[in-house]
Write a protein that holds these residues in place. Structure first.
Motif, PDB file in Angstrom:
ATOM      1  N   ASP A  42       0.859  -1.185   0.000  1.00 55.20           N
ATOM      2  CA  ASP A  42       0.000   0.000   0.000  1.00 55.20           C
ATOM      3  C   ASP A  42       0.894   1.233   0.000  1.00 55.20           C
ATOM      4  O   ASP A  42       2.070   1.165   0.356  1.00 55.20           O
ATOM      5  CB  ASP A  42      -0.919  -0.007   1.224  1.00 55.20           C
ATOM      6  CG  ASP A  42      -2.108   0.933   1.082  1.00 55.20           C
ATOM      7  OD1 ASP A  42      -2.192   1.638   0.053  1.00 55.20           O
ATOM      8  OD2 ASP A  42      -2.960   0.966   1.988  1.00 55.20           O
ATOM      9  N   ALA A  74      -6.644   2.490   9.628  1.00 55.31           N
ATOM     10  CA  ALA A  74      -7.619   1.666   8.905  1.00 55.31           C
ATOM     11  C   ALA A  74      -6.921   0.792   7.876  1.00 55.31           C
ATOM     12  O   ALA A  74      -7.255  -0.397   7.711  1.00 55.31           O
ATOM     13  CB  ALA A  74      -8.659   2.559   8.230  1.00 55.31           C
ATOM     14  N   ARG A  75      -5.948   1.356   7.186  1.00 53.61           N
ATOM     15  CA  ARG A  75      -5.212   0.591   6.179  1.00 53.61           C
ATOM     16  C   ARG A  75      -4.382  -0.513   6.831  1.00 53.61           C
ATOM     17  O   ARG A  75      -4.256  -1.609   6.283  1.00 53.61           O
ATOM     18  CB  ARG A  75      -4.332   1.527   5.352  1.00 53.61           C
ATOM     19  CG  ARG A  75      -5.141   2.492   4.501  1.00 53.61           C
ATOM     20  CD  ARG A  75      -4.264   3.296   3.562  1.00 53.61           C
ATOM     21  NE  ARG A  75      -5.068   4.198   2.747  1.00 53.61           N
ATOM     22  CZ  ARG A  75      -4.935   4.356   1.441  1.00 53.61           C
ATOM     23  NH1 ARG A  75      -4.032   3.654   0.789  1.00 53.61           N
ATOM     24  NH2 ARG A  75      -5.690   5.207   0.782  1.00 53.61           N
ATOM     25  N   ARG A  89      -5.171  -2.085   9.591  1.00 54.93           N
ATOM     26  CA  ARG A  89      -6.116  -3.144   9.985  1.00 54.93           C
ATOM     27  C   ARG A  89      -6.467  -4.037   8.802  1.00 54.93           C
ATOM     28  O   ARG A  89      -6.541  -5.267   8.927  1.00 54.93           O
ATOM     29  CB  ARG A  89      -7.389  -2.525  10.576  1.00 54.93           C
ATOM     30  CG  ARG A  89      -7.205  -1.945  11.970  1.00 54.93           C
ATOM     31  CD  ARG A  89      -8.542  -1.668  12.617  1.00 54.93           C
ATOM     32  NE  ARG A  89      -9.301  -0.648  11.924  1.00 54.93           N
ATOM     33  CZ  ARG A  89      -9.222   0.656  12.174  1.00 54.93           C
ATOM     34  NH1 ARG A  89      -8.383   1.095  13.114  1.00 54.93           N
ATOM     35  NH2 ARG A  89      -9.962   1.519  11.500  1.00 54.93           N
ATOM     36  N   VAL A  90      -6.686  -3.404   7.638  1.00 57.04           N
ATOM     37  CA  VAL A  90      -7.044  -4.181   6.447  1.00 57.04           C
ATOM     38  C   VAL A  90      -5.898  -5.084   6.028  1.00 57.04           C
ATOM     39  O   VAL A  90      -6.096  -6.270   5.734  1.00 57.04           O
ATOM     40  CB  VAL A  90      -7.450  -3.243   5.287  1.00 57.04           C
ATOM     41  CG1 VAL A  90      -7.577  -4.031   3.991  1.00 57.04           C
ATOM     42  CG2 VAL A  90      -8.764  -2.546   5.595  1.00 57.04           C
ATOM     43  N   SER A 111      -5.540  -7.968   8.536  1.00 58.42           N
ATOM     44  CA  SER A 111      -6.647  -8.926   8.456  1.00 58.42           C
ATOM     45  C   SER A 111      -6.545  -9.788   7.209  1.00 58.42           C
ATOM     46  O   SER A 111      -6.864 -10.979   7.235  1.00 58.42           O
ATOM     47  CB  SER A 111      -7.991  -8.191   8.473  1.00 58.42           C
ATOM     48  OG  SER A 111      -8.182  -7.425   7.299  1.00 58.42           O
ATOM     49  N   ARG A 112      -6.077  -9.214   6.108  1.00 59.44           N
ATOM     50  CA  ARG A 112      -5.991  -9.970   4.861  1.00 59.44           C
ATOM     51  C   ARG A 112      -4.809 -10.935   4.857  1.00 59.44           C
ATOM     52  O   ARG A 112      -4.887 -12.009   4.268  1.00 59.44           O
ATOM     53  CB  ARG A 112      -5.918  -9.026   3.662  1.00 59.44           C
ATOM     54  CG  ARG A 112      -7.243  -8.344   3.402  1.00 59.44           C
ATOM     55  CD  ARG A 112      -7.222  -7.477   2.159  1.00 59.44           C
ATOM     56  NE  ARG A 112      -8.535  -6.891   1.951  1.00 59.44           N
ATOM     57  CZ  ARG A 112      -9.536  -7.475   1.304  1.00 59.44           C
ATOM     58  NH1 ARG A 112      -9.361  -8.667   0.790  1.00 59.44           N
ATOM     59  NH2 ARG A 112     -10.705  -6.895   1.175  1.00 59.44           N
ATOM     60  N   ASN A 147     -10.991  -3.499  -4.505  1.00 57.84           N
ATOM     61  CA  ASN A 147     -11.680  -3.707  -3.236  1.00 57.84           C
ATOM     62  C   ASN A 147     -11.378  -5.080  -2.654  1.00 57.84           C
ATOM     63  O   ASN A 147     -11.142  -5.224  -1.451  1.00 57.84           O
ATOM     64  CB  ASN A 147     -13.193  -3.548  -3.434  1.00 57.84           C
ATOM     65  CG  ASN A 147     -13.938  -3.562  -2.118  1.00 57.84           C
ATOM     66  OD1 ASN A 147     -13.599  -2.832  -1.198  1.00 57.84           O
ATOM     67  ND2 ASN A 147     -14.949  -4.397  -2.024  1.00 57.84           N
ATOM     68  N   GLU A 148     -11.358  -6.110  -3.504  1.00 59.43           N
ATOM     69  CA  GLU A 148     -11.152  -7.480  -3.032  1.00 59.43           C
ATOM     70  C   GLU A 148      -9.705  -7.750  -2.615  1.00 59.43           C
ATOM     71  O   GLU A 148      -9.453  -8.430  -1.619  1.00 59.43           O
ATOM     72  CB  GLU A 148     -11.546  -8.473  -4.130  1.00 59.43           C
ATOM     73  CG  GLU A 148     -13.029  -8.508  -4.446  1.00 59.43           C
ATOM     74  CD  GLU A 148     -13.826  -9.337  -3.459  1.00 59.43           C
ATOM     75  OE1 GLU A 148     -13.220 -10.101  -2.695  1.00 59.43           O
ATOM     76  OE2 GLU A 148     -15.062  -9.196  -3.459  1.00 59.43           O
ATOM     77  N   TRP A 173      -7.027  -5.276  -2.300  1.00 58.00           N
ATOM     78  CA  TRP A 173      -6.404  -4.272  -1.435  1.00 58.00           C
ATOM     79  C   TRP A 173      -7.306  -3.818  -0.286  1.00 58.00           C
ATOM     80  O   TRP A 173      -6.821  -3.301   0.704  1.00 58.00           O
ATOM     81  CB  TRP A 173      -5.977  -3.053  -2.248  1.00 58.00           C
ATOM     82  CG  TRP A 173      -4.728  -3.272  -3.034  1.00 58.00           C
ATOM     83  CD1 TRP A 173      -3.448  -3.019  -2.629  1.00 58.00           C
ATOM     84  CD2 TRP A 173      -4.629  -3.797  -4.365  1.00 58.00           C
ATOM     85  NE1 TRP A 173      -2.566  -3.358  -3.624  1.00 58.00           N
ATOM     86  CE2 TRP A 173      -3.256  -3.840  -4.708  1.00 58.00           C
ATOM     87  CE3 TRP A 173      -5.571  -4.226  -5.314  1.00 58.00           C
ATOM     88  CZ2 TRP A 173      -2.810  -4.288  -5.936  1.00 58.00           C
ATOM     89  CZ3 TRP A 173      -5.128  -4.682  -6.528  1.00 58.00           C
ATOM     90  CH2 TRP A 173      -3.760  -4.705  -6.836  1.00 58.00           C
ATOM     91  N   GLY A 174      -8.599  -3.990  -0.457  1.00 56.74           N
ATOM     92  CA  GLY A 174      -9.516  -3.613   0.610  1.00 56.74           C
ATOM     93  C   GLY A 174      -9.989  -2.184   0.560  1.00 56.74           C
ATOM     94  O   GLY A 174     -10.567  -1.672   1.505  1.00 56.74           O
ATOM     95  N   TYR A 175      -9.770  -1.506  -0.569  1.00 52.72           N
ATOM     96  CA  TYR A 175     -10.205  -0.124  -0.713  1.00 52.72           C
ATOM     97  C   TYR A 175     -10.928   0.042  -2.033  1.00 52.72           C
ATOM     98  O   TYR A 175     -10.675  -0.665  -2.999  1.00 52.72           O
ATOM     99  CB  TYR A 175      -9.015   0.847  -0.701  1.00 52.72           C
ATOM    100  CG  TYR A 175      -8.087   0.621   0.457  1.00 52.72           C
ATOM    101  CD1 TYR A 175      -6.812   0.113   0.254  1.00 52.72           C
ATOM    102  CD2 TYR A 175      -8.500   0.880   1.749  1.00 52.72           C
ATOM    103  CE1 TYR A 175      -5.972  -0.123   1.308  1.00 52.72           C
ATOM    104  CE2 TYR A 175      -7.655   0.656   2.821  1.00 52.72           C
ATOM    105  CZ  TYR A 175      -6.388   0.153   2.607  1.00 52.72           C
ATOM    106  OH  TYR A 175      -5.558  -0.087   3.647  1.00 52.72           O
TER     107      TYR A 175
END
Length: 224
Positions: free
Chosen positions: A97, A110-111, A113-114, A117-118, A180-181, A183-185
């Protein structure tokens, strides 16, 4: 407790990120330059690295590339330079990221955490261990890919991107959905992020590079 390595030669930035990260319950380790970060990664493991690009001695891009050679630790890069070229170059060397300074500490948390979690999410138990198409084999337990018997040197993001495409075989996935899937954003603010990652992924798939089809104006799909 997740452990984070914060790497920046600006003490105020390190203090700011550390304060917010500690509130989130993270264990914090710091380094003041890229060389120190590399040394710390050789002796310790981390869940994520937050690293500045412009540092004395060893810059962030160089440090990221060196670290990725012996540890697959997610890296969130910080930089005052937010050009598309800088971001794409970062993705090429393994950055997960990219956050442009000045940044919102809450957004950075927030980034983090994503990313955590991933990278720590387990593979669903009903998945088969191997997904195989001809000489292309994806080990969903070992998180590795082999092409005609040889292991492909994929980054964590390239692996996640390939797995997403393969699991949706024959389905066209839009760039927004892929962002979204994987990177989560919803958006990185870089129009060519997905295109660049697809290019890098294809270059590592040998005879199977053409299995990733471009659907002009929409996105990509996996097809054999």
């Amino acid at each position: 407790m997740p452990k984070i390595l914060i790497v920046d030669d600006e003490p105020n930035i390190v203090t700011l990120i550390s304060r917010y990260a500690q509130r989130e319950g993270y264990d914090i380790v710091t380094a003041s330059d890229g060389r120190e970060a590399i040394d710390k990664c050789r002796s310790e493991d981390f869940d994520v690295i937050i690293m500045d690009v412009m540092m004395p001695d060893t810059d962030g891009f160089t440090a990221c590339k060196k670290i990725k050679e012996f540890r697959d630790i997610p890296v969130i890069m910080l930089s005052a330079r937010g050009t598309e070229f800088d971001k794409l170059f970062g993705f090429e060397v393994g950055v997960d990221d990219y956050v442009t300074k000045p940044f919102s500490p809450m957004e950075l948390m927030a980034r983090i955490r994503v990313v955590i979690s991933r990278t720590t999410a387990s593979v669903p138990v009903n998945d088969s261990r191997h997904i195989t198409y001809g000489g292309l084999d994806i080990d969903t337990f070992g998180l590795t890919v082999t092409v005609d018997g040889e292991r492909a040197d994929l980054t964590a993001k390239e692996y996640a991107l390939l797995l997403l495409l393969v699991k949706n075989k024959g389905i066209v996935l839009s760039r927004d959905r892929i962002l979204n899937e994987v990177w989560g954003y919803d958006s990185f603010g870089v129009d060519r992020t997905v295109d660049w990652q697809i290019k890098l992924l294809r270059s590592k798939l040998g005879n199977y590079r053409d299995s990733i089809k471009t659907v002009r104006g929409v996105g990509y799909k996996f097809e054999m």
